[in-house]
Design a protein around this motif. Structure first.
Motif, short mmCIF file in Angstrom:
data_model
loop_
_atom_site.label_atom_id
_atom_site.label_comp_id
_atom_site.label_asym_id
_atom_site.label_seq_id
_atom_site.Cartn_x
_atom_site.Cartn_y
_atom_site.Cartn_z
N MET A 1 18.25 22.31 -7.24
CA MET A 1 17.41 21.25 -6.70
C MET A 1 15.99 21.78 -6.47
O MET A 1 15.01 21.16 -6.89
CB MET A 1 18.02 20.74 -5.40
CG MET A 1 17.19 19.73 -4.65
SD MET A 1 15.96 20.44 -3.53
CE MET A 1 16.91 20.69 -2.06
N ALA A 2 15.90 22.96 -5.81
CA ALA A 2 14.58 23.48 -5.47
C ALA A 2 13.76 23.77 -6.72
O ALA A 2 12.57 23.46 -6.79
CB ALA A 2 14.73 24.74 -4.63
N SER B 1 24.87 28.38 -3.36
CA SER B 1 23.96 29.00 -4.31
C SER B 1 23.47 28.00 -5.35
O SER B 1 22.37 28.12 -5.88
CB SER B 1 24.68 30.17 -4.99
OG SER B 1 23.78 30.90 -5.76
N ALA C 1 22.55 25.11 -4.84
CA ALA C 1 21.48 24.26 -4.30
C ALA C 1 20.13 24.64 -4.90
O ALA C 1 19.21 23.84 -4.93
CB ALA C 1 21.43 24.39 -2.79
N ARG C 2 20.06 25.89 -5.41
CA ARG C 2 18.79 26.33 -5.99
C ARG C 2 18.32 25.42 -7.11
O ARG C 2 17.14 25.29 -7.36
CB ARG C 2 18.92 27.76 -6.49
CG ARG C 2 19.76 27.87 -7.75
CD ARG C 2 19.91 29.30 -8.21
NE ARG C 2 20.72 30.08 -7.29
CZ ARG C 2 20.42 31.31 -6.90
NH1 ARG C 2 19.33 31.87 -7.35
NH2 ARG C 2 21.18 31.97 -6.08
#
Lengths: 168, 740
Positions: free
Chosen positions: B649-650, B644, B646-647
């Protein structure tokens, strides 16, 4: 085996554009619909109590991010594969199709999740109408839906990166 | 990091000092008074009830005046200010004397009069305008309207017929009734206005005929008697006169708006008095004495004693610690620098009074996550400065101020992350000056994967910290068994699993491990096996561990002992302790063996697992092993938690990319002759502002969600009631020191 220059009648350049376009279209449609749901409820609440504008605006705006993710995907395609630099013609048909596939997670998920996030936002807006001081909590619930749009964006970005790495 | 310590305070005093005591307590905001008196016990004293009623009435009147006069306020307010609550700067003395400073009742009557006058004027205007409107189609009618009453022999009908059928009406009328005459007054609109004169004898017949063509009588007031033109002139002059009167009333109301601030101060004053009376209503009381029960911060106790001391000897104070059944209100007590993060705690819900306050631990994570999600030093700087300016310029207070501070921290976090990732208003990293590029650690656009791994690693740290916090919390409450068997095994499992995964993926991708990883890969794998086995055995445990055994030895656990037998309790305890020692011995072995991962280590692993399975605890646990396995399966949820993150980065990349696009567009516009510069700059300013605002939303919402969903879910119990002492509560007043 010779490298095909055209797949299903489209060149690599066209496939890449189609991919970026589909992503932008999907995200945009979803966000437009999602914001509409939320804004309709929001407008109703503001008619009764214009003071709630500050609390409502973020909740209504939240489904807008998917449109941005779609937009980002399109831009990434343009930047990563140097389409802006006029190198579009260099993209092999096979790479073009790969780019198109990489764009699909965003195209589908951002569209669908934005619509459902709009419905959630509409319900959360109702929560703000009754309990303004809970506007912060109401904002977190629609954000849970967005997770899957973000994941789709991550998948798409990673796929695009790997495609770029494979042709470099 | 702490929930402030609360003391239960009891004040017993003589009725003569009650008002003075409550007034002083309110001024200093010391005690949250608990609703102690049972409603049914005895009614509120007559005098107090009447007082409360009077105050409510006065507040109602003040609210009416604020609403009424507010509509006439001429002062221009900026868009931002108009969204904020109106505020008044006032000295404490002015506030306390406000009742004597404005003639409240007289003012209220004047407002009411004005309101009535305006309502009457609105009514008159409405009536006159309607009359004027009804006369307009008849201006060409040169007959006094009194003629509608008719004569002995004739009747006059005024009304409308659809313009299209006017000729048909005329023809039919001429044929059917000789004693009627129709005259068209005005046929410019869809409806032609016409006057029909008819002999009394044919009146019914003609009316029937006209009705068939959709004739509608003109809605002219019966009171209008003159010719339409003359009547309209009269009405218009009346309207002009009315306008002057309205203007005059309006001006009188505008004059009164000068008192708006004072009325607001008075309303707040009345509200405070009302709060106080409502609290007094809840006191225990006899004819002579009263009793207050409430909560105060332990640090405020001297102040409470001081207030009581000023009124001595009529007051007695007692303070005790909360008893087990009590649930004292919660106030967070953190170092100043961490206070903005309390806004997030308030958002989620204050911690249970018995719970840890995670503000200090959460704060740095939020700071970094916000920075990563916005990820641009330029935007961070703009945000931090904007918040700083907003707090200063609008003199923000309370929760809003705290929240702006939080955003300011977020801005600073973005500056930090932006500098490390080379994010400056979305400018391409390759075009940055050398000095900025040299301090760049990572380029998120071209190293998205690395950026994502950093985000996930931070997430892993935070989630494991959450599990540890739960263990600390359990240990704090004396439940060491849960801390070690549940949270201990979970953490061991997570750490070994992550190390094993890192080793495995490196081995798969690169084909060989770097020496450091090589050293820990084997132990990690074995540890993973061991911790998985322990997790299944311990988290599905039926034994009670060594805690109850110790209690049995001390003799403080007789019930349990009676139920299960002393020997069994003690055996359980010994086994629990033995198992714990075994785990430590196991870990110690690996440290002692270092990188040993040959046959010996693996044999040890097999032996340990076999031993565990053969042990009495394990055998007695077998019946419950399903629950342990279920917990093991539950560990897969952590994968979702880690990913979760990782969001970040986006979302961080989103800011950078949109910024880049704006710069690109501006670059295309700049070369255009003459207007290029203007449009380019405009595009940059508007575009970057838009990007900042849109991404601000994501940069706040997503890190917040990570705290709430991924971090808090591991340990946090909310449900604390926020400490709300009896105090002067005002959103509208800001007290300033006396001038001079």
């Amino acid at each position: 085996m010779a490298e095909p220059t055209v797949i299903l009648g489209m060149t690599g350049y066209q496939w890449a554009l189609l991919g970026g376009g589909v992503a932008a279209i999907g995200g945009g449609i979803g966000s437009a619909m999602g914001i509409t749901y939320a804004a309709q409820v929001g407008a109703g609440i503001l008619t009764e109590d214009p003071d709630k504008f500050g609390g409502l605006l973020p909740i209504v705006a939240v489904p807008g991010t998917q449109g941005i993710y779609g937009f980002i995907t399109a831009v990434l395609v343009l930047i990563f594969f140097n389409l802006l630099g006029g190198k579009g013609a260099d993209i092999a048909a096979r790479t073009g199709v790969q780019i198109f596939i990489a764009c699909l997670p965003v195209a589908f998920l951002c569209c669908v999740s934005a619509i459902y996030q709009g419905l959630t936002s509409a319900a959360a807006a109702g929560m703000v109408a009754r309990r303004t001081q809970e506007a912060g909590k109401a904002l977190i619930l629609p954000a849970l839906v967005e997770t899957y749009a973000v994941l789709a964006l991550i998948v798409t970005i990673l796929m695009l990166l790997s495609i770029r790495a494979s042709i470099a | 990091m702490a929930v402030a310590k609360m003391k239960k305070v009891t004040l017993l005093g003589h009725c003569s000092v009650k008002p003075e005591l409550t007034r002083r307590l309110q001024e200093r905001g010391l005690i949250q008074i608990v609703s102690a008196r049972d409603e049914a016990e005895d009614a509120t004293p007559e005098r107090l009830a009447a007082h409360i009623h009077d105050l409510e009435l006065a507040i109602h009147k003040a609210n009416f005046m604020l609403g009424f006069l507010g509509g006439f306020a001429t002062e221009k307010r900026s868009f931002i200010r108009s969204m904020m609550t109106p505020r008044v700067y006032v000295t404490r003395a002015h506030y306390e004397m406000i009742e004597g400073k404005i003639p409240f009742e007289e003012l209220y009557e004047r407002c009411e009069e004005l309101d009535d006058e305006l309502a009457a004027q609105r009514g008159t205007r409405g009536r006159l305008s309607a009359q004027a409107e009804s006369l307009r189609p008849w201006l060409d009618l040169d007959v006094p309207l009194s003629a509608r009453e008719g004569t002995i022999g004739t009747a006059l009908l005024l009304g409308f017929v659809p313009a299209a059928s006017i000729e048909a009406v005329k023809a039919e009328l001429a044929e059917a009734a000789e004693l009627a005459d129709l005259e068209i007054v005005d046929e410019t609109g869809q409806q032609a206005s016409c006057a029909v004169i008819v002999h009394s004898s044919a009146a019914d017949e003609v009316q029937g005929l006209l009705a068939r063509f959709g004739f509608k009588a003109a809605p002219i007031d019966a009171g209008l008697q003159q010719r339409p033109g003359a009547e309209l002139d009269r009405i218009e002059s009346e309207l002009t006169e009315l306008g002057a009167r309205e203007k005059e009333t309006h001006e009188r109301a505008v004059k009164l708006t000068a008192l708006l601030d004072d009325i607001l101060v008075l309303r707040e004053r009345l509200q405070d008095n009302h709060d106080r009376a409502a609290v007094e209503e809840r006191f225990y009381h006899t004819d002579q004495a009263f009793l207050i029960e409430g909560w105060a911060r332990a640090s405020d106790l001297p102040a409470v004693t001081e207030v009581a001391g000023e009124l001595a000897p009529a007051i007695e104070v007692a303070a005790t610690d909360p008893e087990p059944g009590d649930s004292p209100p919660v106030e967070l007590d953190n170092p100043r620098i961490f206070r903005p993060f309390e806004a997030l705690m308030r958002l989620y819900g204050y911690p249970n009074h018995d719970e840890l306050d995670p503000t200090v631990i959460m704060g740095p994570f939020f700071f970094i996550f916000f920075g990563m999600a916005l990820g641009d030093a330029g935007y961070g700087l703009v945000l931090a400065l904007a918040c700083w300016w907003g707090i200063r310029h609008f003199d923000l207070q309370g929760n809003v101020k705290n929240f702006m501070h939080l955003l300011m921290y977020g801005g600073i976090g973005s500056i930090l992350v932006g500098v490390l990732t080379g994010g400056y208003f979305g400018i391409d990293a390759r075009e940055l000056p050398q000095v900025l590029r040299s301090i760049m650690l990572i380029d998120p656009l071209n190293q998205a994967m690395e950026f994502m791994i950093i985000a996930i690693m931070l997430g892993i740290v935070q989630v494991i910290l959450g599990v540890i916090l739960e263990g600390v919390d359990a240990a704090r409450h004396g439940d060491w068994a849960t801390a070690i068997f549940d949270q201990g095994t979970t953490v061991a499992m997570l750490v070994t699993a992550i190390l094993s995964f890192v080793g495995w993926i490196t081995l798969t991708v690169a084909g060989k491990l770097p020496p450091a990883l090589e050293a820990i890969y084997g132990p990690a794998l074995m540890g993973l096996g061991l911790s998985a086995a322990l997790l299944v055995l311990l988290q599905g445990r039926v034994h009670e561990g060594f805690g109850p055994a110790l209690a049995a030895i001390r003799g403080s656990n007789e019930e349990d002992v009676a139920a299960r037998g002393r020997a069994k309790v003690l055996a359980d305890g010994v086994l629990g302790l033995g198992l714990l020692l075994a785990i430590y011995a196991w870990v110690a072995t690996f440290f002692a063996l270092g990188a040993a991962r040959g046959i010996a280590g693996q044999a040890l692993l097999v032996a340990a697992i076999a031993g565990l399975i053969g042990s009495p605890i394990a055998r007695s646990s077998l019946g419950r092993v399903g629950s342990g396995v279920f917990n093991l399966y539950g560990m897969s949820g952590f994968i979702g938690d880690f990913l979760s993150y990782a969001r970040l980065m986006a979302i961080g990349l989103a800011t950078v990319l949109i910024g880049m696009v704006i710069n690109l567009l501006a670059k295309m516009v700049f070369p255009a002759p003459y207007v290029g510069l203007i449009f380019g700059v405009l595009l940059l300013v508007v575009g970057h502002t838009f990007n900042l605002v849109i991404n601000l939303l994501g940069a706040f919402v997503h890190p917040t969600r990570l705290q709430f969903v991924e971090f808090f879910s591991k340990f946090y119990d909310d449900g604390g009631e926020e400490f709300a002492p009896l105090a002067i509560r005002t959103k509208h007043l800001i007290f300033v020191p006396e001038k001079g």
